[in-house]
Design a protein around this motif. Structure first.
Motif, PDB file in Angstrom:
ATOM      1  N   PRO A 101      11.845  29.484  61.347  1.00  0.00           N
ATOM      2  CA  PRO A 101      12.303  30.785  61.694  1.00  0.00           C
ATOM      3  C   PRO A 101      11.432  31.539  62.872  1.00  0.00           C
ATOM      4  N   PHE A 177      17.496  37.091  55.812  1.00  0.00           N
ATOM      5  CA  PHE A 177      17.534  35.760  55.220  1.00  0.00           C
ATOM      6  C   PHE A 177      18.320  35.741  53.900  1.00  0.00           C
ATOM      7  N   TYR A 204      18.437  37.635  64.052  1.00  0.00           N
ATOM      8  CA  TYR A 204      18.344  36.137  63.349  1.00  0.00           C
ATOM      9  C   TYR A 204      18.662  36.258  62.075  1.00  0.00           C
ATOM     10  N   MET A 206      19.980  33.937  58.368  1.00  0.00           N
ATOM     11  CA  MET A 206      20.480  32.647  57.532  1.00  0.00           C
ATOM     12  C   MET A 206      21.384  33.053  56.324  1.00  0.00           C
ATOM     13  N   GLU A 322      22.053  28.919  60.164  1.00  0.00           N
ATOM     14  CA  GLU A 322      20.939  29.636  61.019  1.00  0.00           C
ATOM     15  C   GLU A 322      21.724  30.283  62.164  1.00  0.00           C
TER      16      GLU A 322
END
Length: 340
Positions: A101, A177, A204, A206, A322
């Motif tokens: 990451p 995440f 970002y 996941m 991702e």
């Protein structure tokens, strides 16, 4: 093996749930009305018996929990062992755990203000410490947030993410995440993310991939279901739809070479033990594994799980997604005008 178990329980599950669950009329992601039954399963992580019903939108491909627990009751499904497991996973071998990451983020941003939503005890943020980054986090649980502050020196807000008092255009990077699948309203959550990002900032994330090969193979025994804690289940298609609707620009959506296979096989094994009248230990219970068990797990991982994960990743069908999305530098309506 998973399919055999499902056939044996299908009639019982259907009779248990059909009379008590209402069919949702519209999809909470796209508003479409083509909603169909997906599957019914219990909380296998804690080996609890209550059944939960998932439905799927045929238009955008989103999957969600049709009758989720009320928000005030959800704490019953996040046990102390669950929190300990999350913290242990985030803090174990942080350099390797968070290497990928960090590399992905560095392709787009090398510094600024970064917010980790669902930061737990600060495992990821601890790897971002340094003069280049101002660290912020959001964590629901008070003692875990205090541990994150101690580990990282970050500014941590405790509570529901959408209630955090951050000003618009505050962050260069926002991360989450394995968080988006836990929220009751992904649209509301992501609208806040969009608002908090600076123009050109990146999000970002996941999360599990409900369209992965593993999800299709293991069905109700797939570890990524995490019922009822996972309220929504995304695929690349449904995630792209939602993010585009909210004016994000796609940077990349990939499925890394990860695997939940051994955990899912563990669920099948527990189900078999219960059918044989034997006691099974839930995966929620933290325990020290014997040396022979560790050796067996490693052999299975190297011989089966990792090769399967590599092939699935190449095919875009890995069990984890991702995703990187960007907030445009200009409002959507002005982007075309600027090129004239």
């Amino acid at each position: 093996m998973a399919n055999t178990l499902e056939v044996m329980t299908a009639v019982k599950i259907e009779n248990t749930t059909r009379a008590t669950c209402e069919r949702p009329e519209t999809c909470p992601i796209c508003g479409g009305g083509r909603v169909a039954e997906f599957l019914v399963a219990p909380d296998r992580f804690h080996l609890r018996k209550e059944l939960y019903r998932l439905v799927r939108c045929s238009s955008c491909n989103a999957v969600w929990l049709a009758t989720p627990p009320k928000a005030e009751e959800m704490g019953l499904h996040y046990t102390e062992d669950y929190h300990k497991g999350i913290m242990a996973g985030g803090e174990a071998a942080v350099a390797s755990r968070w290497k990928y990451p960090r590399r992905r983020i560095a392709l787009h941003k090398q510094g600024g203000a970064i917010l980790d939503i669902g930061c737990s005890s600060g495992g990821f943020l601890s790897t971002m410490k340094g003069p280049s980054w101002d660290l912020y986090g959001i964590e629901m649980e008070q003692s875990t947030a205090e541990r994150a502050r101690a580990n990282t020196g970050a500014n941590i807000f405790v509570g529901d993410a959408v209630a955090a008092p951050f000003l618009p255009s505050t962050f260069d990077v926002i991360t989450s995440f394995d968080v988006l699948e836990h929220v009751y309203s992904p649209r509301t959550f992501l609208t806040k993310v969009f608002e908090w990002l600076k123009p050109g900032g990146i999000y970002y994330a996941m999360m599990p991939n409900i369209d992965s090969w593993e999800a299709r193979l293991f069905r109700t025994h797939w570890y990524g279901l995490e019922l009822p804690r996972h309220l929504f289940h995304f695929s690349p298609r449904s995630l792209r739809y939602l993010m585009t609707e909210l004016s994000f620009e796609e940077v990349c959506v990939k499925t890394p070479a990860e695997s939940y296979m051994q955990r899912s096989v563990g669920y099948i094994f527990s189900s078999l033990l219960e059918r044989l009248g034997c006691a099974a230990m839930p995966q929620a219970t933290l325990r020290t594994r014997s040396v022979p068990r560790k050796a067996f797990n490693k052999a299975m991982r190297l011989a089966v799980a990792e090769p399967f994960a590599q092939i699935a990743a190449i095919a875009g069908a890995g069990p984890s997604m991702e995703a990187v999305f960007r907030k445009p530098t200009e409002p959507r309506g002005l982007q075309g005008l600027s090129r004239l």
